[in-house]
Each structure stands twice: as structure tokens, then as C-alpha cells.
Design a protein around this motif. Sequence first.
Motif, short mmCIF file in Angstrom:
data_model
loop_
_atom_site.label_atom_id
_atom_site.label_comp_id
_atom_site.label_asym_id
_atom_site.label_seq_id
_atom_site.Cartn_x
_atom_site.Cartn_y
_atom_site.Cartn_z
N THR A 185 48.03 0.51 11.16
CA THR A 185 47.60 0.07 12.49
C THR A 185 46.09 -0.13 12.52
OG1 THR A 185 47.31 2.33 13.37
CG2 THR A 185 49.51 1.37 13.48
N MET A 186 45.37 0.72 11.77
CA MET A 186 43.92 0.56 11.68
C MET A 186 43.57 -0.76 11.00
SD MET A 186 41.22 3.07 9.71
CE MET A 186 41.96 2.66 8.12
N SER A 187 44.29 -1.09 9.94
CA SER A 187 44.05 -2.35 9.23
C SER A 187 44.34 -3.55 10.12
CB SER A 187 44.90 -2.42 7.96
OG SER A 187 44.58 -1.36 7.09
N MET A 188 45.42 -3.47 10.90
CA MET A 188 45.74 -4.55 11.83
C MET A 188 44.63 -4.73 12.86
SD MET A 188 47.73 -6.95 12.87
CE MET A 188 49.33 -6.72 12.10
N GLY A 189 43.99 -3.63 13.24
CA GLY A 189 42.91 -3.69 14.22
C GLY A 189 41.72 -4.50 13.76
N PHE A 190 41.55 -4.66 12.44
CA PHE A 190 40.45 -5.49 11.95
C PHE A 190 40.65 -6.95 12.35
CE2 PHE A 190 39.75 -1.91 8.99
CZ PHE A 190 38.39 -1.75 9.19
N GLY A 191 41.88 -7.36 12.58
CA GLY A 191 42.12 -8.71 13.09
C GLY A 191 41.91 -8.78 14.58
N CYS A 192 42.51 -7.82 15.30
CA CYS A 192 42.36 -7.73 16.75
C CYS A 192 42.80 -6.34 17.16
CB CYS A 192 43.18 -8.79 17.46
SG CYS A 192 43.14 -8.64 19.26
N ASN A 193 41.99 -5.65 17.96
CA ASN A 193 42.35 -4.30 18.38
C ASN A 193 43.59 -4.28 19.26
OD1 ASN A 193 38.85 -3.67 18.58
ND2 ASN A 193 40.23 -2.89 17.02
N ALA A 194 43.78 -5.33 20.06
CA ALA A 194 44.99 -5.39 20.89
C ALA A 194 46.23 -5.46 20.02
CB ALA A 194 44.93 -6.60 21.82
N ALA A 195 46.18 -6.26 18.96
CA ALA A 195 47.30 -6.34 18.01
C ALA A 195 47.46 -5.01 17.28
CB ALA A 195 47.07 -7.46 17.01
N GLY A 196 46.35 -4.34 16.97
CA GLY A 196 46.42 -3.03 16.33
C GLY A 196 47.11 -2.01 17.21
N VAL A 197 46.84 -2.06 18.50
CA VAL A 197 47.49 -1.14 19.45
C VAL A 197 48.99 -1.40 19.49
CG1 VAL A 197 47.69 -0.54 21.89
CG2 VAL A 197 45.43 -0.76 20.84
N ILE A 198 49.37 -2.67 19.54
CA ILE A 198 50.80 -3.01 19.56
C ILE A 198 51.49 -2.53 18.28
CG2 ILE A 198 52.44 -4.94 19.55
CD1 ILE A 198 50.46 -6.48 21.31
N SER A 199 50.80 -2.62 17.15
CA SER A 199 51.40 -2.24 15.87
C SER A 199 51.63 -0.75 15.76
CB SER A 199 50.53 -2.72 14.71
OG SER A 199 49.32 -1.97 14.62
N THR A 200 51.06 0.07 16.67
CA THR A 200 51.31 1.52 16.60
C THR A 200 52.76 1.87 16.93
OG1 THR A 200 50.62 1.85 18.91
CG2 THR A 200 48.91 2.04 17.21
N THR A 215 42.04 5.57 18.66
CA THR A 215 41.05 5.40 17.59
C THR A 215 41.02 3.99 17.02
OG1 THR A 215 42.64 6.19 15.92
CG2 THR A 215 41.19 7.83 16.92
N ASN A 216 41.92 3.12 17.45
CA ASN A 216 41.98 1.78 16.86
C ASN A 216 40.74 0.94 17.17
OD1 ASN A 216 43.16 -1.29 16.87
ND2 ASN A 216 44.24 0.01 15.42
N ASN A 217 40.04 1.29 18.24
CA ASN A 217 38.84 0.55 18.63
C ASN A 217 37.77 0.56 17.53
OD1 ASN A 217 36.98 -0.67 20.72
ND2 ASN A 217 35.89 1.24 20.32
N PHE A 218 37.80 1.55 16.65
CA PHE A 218 36.77 1.64 15.61
C PHE A 218 37.03 0.71 14.43
CE2 PHE A 218 36.61 5.95 17.61
CZ PHE A 218 35.40 5.77 18.25
N SER A 219 38.15 0.00 14.47
CA SER A 219 38.35 -1.07 13.50
C SER A 219 37.57 -2.29 14.00
CB SER A 219 39.84 -1.42 13.37
OG SER A 219 40.56 -0.35 12.82
N LEU A 220 36.70 -2.80 13.18
CA LEU A 220 35.79 -3.88 13.59
C LEU A 220 36.58 -5.19 13.71
CD1 LEU A 220 32.73 -4.07 14.15
CD2 LEU A 220 32.45 -4.88 11.82
N CYS A 221 36.98 -5.54 14.94
CA CYS A 221 37.83 -6.71 15.16
C CYS A 221 37.05 -8.00 14.91
CB CYS A 221 38.38 -6.70 16.58
SG CYS A 221 37.13 -6.96 17.85
N ASN A 222 37.78 -9.10 14.80
CA ASN A 222 37.13 -10.38 14.45
C ASN A 222 36.16 -10.85 15.53
OD1 ASN A 222 38.37 -12.58 16.25
ND2 ASN A 222 40.22 -11.62 15.48
N GLY A 223 36.33 -10.39 16.77
CA GLY A 223 35.41 -10.77 17.83
C GLY A 223 34.02 -10.17 17.66
#
Length: 475
Positions: A185-200, A215-223
Amino acid sequence: MVTRKHNGGEEIINNAHLLRQEIGEHFYDTVMESIYSEAASIAKRSVHKHDDKATYTLDKTIDRIVTSKVFGFPIMIALLAIVFWITIEGSNIPSNLLYLFLVETMHPALKGAANSMGVPWWLDGLLIDGAYLSVAWVVSVMLPPMAIFFPLFTLLEDFGYLPRVAFNMDSLFRKAGAHGKQALTMSMGFGCNAAGVISTRIIDSPRERIIAILTNNFSLCNGRWPTQILIATIFIGSLVPAHLAGLVSATAVVSVAILGIALSILLSWLLSHTILRGEASTFSLELPPYRPPRILRTLYTSLIDRTIFVLWRAILFALPAGLVIWSVSNITVGDASVAEHFIRWADPFGIFIGLNGIILLAYIIAIPANEIVIPTILMLTVSTLGMHELGSGTGVMFELDSVHATAAIFHAGGWTLLTGINLMLFSLIHNPCSTTLYTIYKETGNIKWTTLAAVIPLSMGIAVCFFVAQIWRLF
């Protein structure tokens, strides 16, 4: 098989000869030989004696490398870096094309059409300079990276590598009181944190799923990557000779991303020992065989289920943000706009923590999308400094093609190396965008977790910037 009662118990008696008579001697021998042969084949593949020379299939040979303690993490970091590089490099051309069409071409065309129809200036500004331009920025900056990152991520998932990532990270996250699947889920958050949250949703434990969400917010999203790259280029790369500038800037950005992973693990540990106490759950992780990715399914899953879904939510939040950005810049109270009043009020605190009032306002009004932070900062800076020859007018977001020209605006606004470093840190740690916060609320159904998801990282971001600023001033 027949049974009989004996001394109150049941004794199983194997009457194999009765079975032979019933189904035939030859057929019985054939069936039993097949069963024993299959059992021997399974045992040969799965069990090895210590003195036997182990035989490995190709899958096992690959797994010995990608899940080893020596090569597992370097391979994982290298693959993630390759995905980032492809995403950043690959999105440059389509992002520029979308920018040229949506911002450089359509924005003037809409302004001309509104002028020819006699639309009032304030309505023209709200709808075109505000709402439309905000949505145009989000689409041009956000769509291409997501359209590249998510398919690449899904390809790794289909190929069978992502379960190996969870296997490698499991012990680390269990020590933090979290779930091994949080690595995915952390890795998915690097694309988008919203998608990372859904992947949990792949995490069964409610407690550990909340930890992964918070904690997914700490993945540096593409934005946030464009902000990181621009600021690193201007303030970090300029510290070294030109031929080393690119390497040093890239190292700084990667370091920020790694810091985000470390903060994710640290906060997971803190949450699991405070408000989300509990033992890390165990789970059986089956490593599936490697298989060729299914391209059409990958494209559908990544582009429709992830990219378009997340982009649509971002657009819904970016539109009202554009209205706010134009309004605070053009509505005046006394001798200054609302934006200028806020900047004057917030500037002392912003400078105290190594930022400034313009940055604080930009992150408040640009909460719907991180993609519009830099255009908002530039617009507010030139407006505050009276540099009316730059940009397209008051309250109109813009970016410059030249990094040197952008740097000149920042330096004119009083930015220093400390400002650049703390902006990179604040960009990493600050509260999630409104799209992610809305997704958190939809996934948890609880306003408490949504509020904590905003308050915890914002407080951490301010605290980290304050700490860095104080250490900086000591030296």
C-alpha cells in the motif's frame, strides 16, 4: 474401509482385499501406483534431505535472489527507482502537450470568447482564471504520471514481484506493529495517496489497516514530485558544479522519498504503541509463480479503476480551489487583497519555521491538489511583490519554462537555502490533499480517523521545519 466398535472405541480396519475384489485387481494396482507416484513427485519437489543436492526451478532460483537478505532490498529500491525514472521521464512530453493545449491554447481562447460575449470581469476571472485553470493544471500535471506509474505498478503485481516486496518488508513492519502488506500500500501511494488508501483493503486486520491509512501520506505521490525536483534543482543542485548538479538534485529527491518511508515506519510504531495498540497479526503469504503479465487486463485495471477514478476525484476538488485562489487574490479589504493580508499576518510564523507566509497560504488554498502548489506560489509571489510584468494577471496561476527565471522570482521573494530545504520537507510531510482525505473518510467511515490523518502529518511537518530552522540558525 469398514469400522467396528471395540471396547467403547472405534478401530479402523483396512480391508484392502475387499476393495481389490470389488474394483478388480489390475485397476486397484493402477490407482494405488498413480497415488504413490504423485505423492513421491510432490515430495521430491517440496522436501529435500540435508545431504541431498537441492534442485531448484527457475522460480525458486529467482526467489533466492529477490528475497535474499543481501540482494532483496537493493533490487527492490532499484526497481522502484526505475519505475520513478520511467514515470518522470515518460510523463514530460505528454504533460507538456496537455499544458500547451489546456493552458497555453484553451485558456486564451476561453478568455477571448468571454470577452467577445461581454462576460463581467469577475465572472470571467472566477470561471476561467480560477476554476478552469485550476482543473487544467491538475489534468496536465497529474494525468500523465498516473497513466504511466499505475500500469507499471500493475505489471509488477501481475508478474508476481509485489508479493516478494511484502515478504521482504514483512519483518520490518511487524517490528513496527504493522502489517507486512503495508509495504504494498505504501508503494501504491507513490503513484497517488488516494489510490494507496484504497489499496489498504488487502489488509484484513482493521487496526493494521488504519495504521496503513494514516501513514500512507508519507509516500511521495506524483503530485509532489514536480515540487521536489524543481526546488532541489534550484537550491540543492546550484551548490555544486554544473556537471554534478543533476546527480546531486536527484540524490536529494530520492533522499526525501526514503525519509518518507522511514517516517511511515516510525509513525506505524508510534501508533501501534499508543492509540492503536495491538500485536502485529501473522499472515500466510503465498508467493505465486512468476507469470507473463496480462497486458489488456493491466491497462484496464490501472487506467480505468485507478487513474480515471482518482483523477475525477481530484478534478472535483480542484475546481472549487481555483475559485478560492482567484477570489483571495482579487477581493480587496482596505489597501490590500485578502491574500496579502493573510501573508502579512502569517509571514512571521512562516519565517520562524523556515518557510514564509506565501508558502503557508499556497498549501492552504491548494489543499485540493498538490499539483497547483508551485503555480500558486509563483502567482502569490509576483502579486505580493508587484511584479506585474510576469504571469498573466492577478490571481492567475502560471509557471515559467526557465528554471533560472523561476529561481529569480523565489530569490526576489527572499527565499534562501533553508526555505528550499524546508519546503521539500514540508511538501513530504504535510497533510494529505483533499482527494486523499475524502478517500480516507469513504474507506473508514469515521471522521475521527480522517481528522487524525490531516492533523498528525501537519503537526509533524511544522515540527520538523521548526527543528531544522533552529538547528540551521545555530550554525
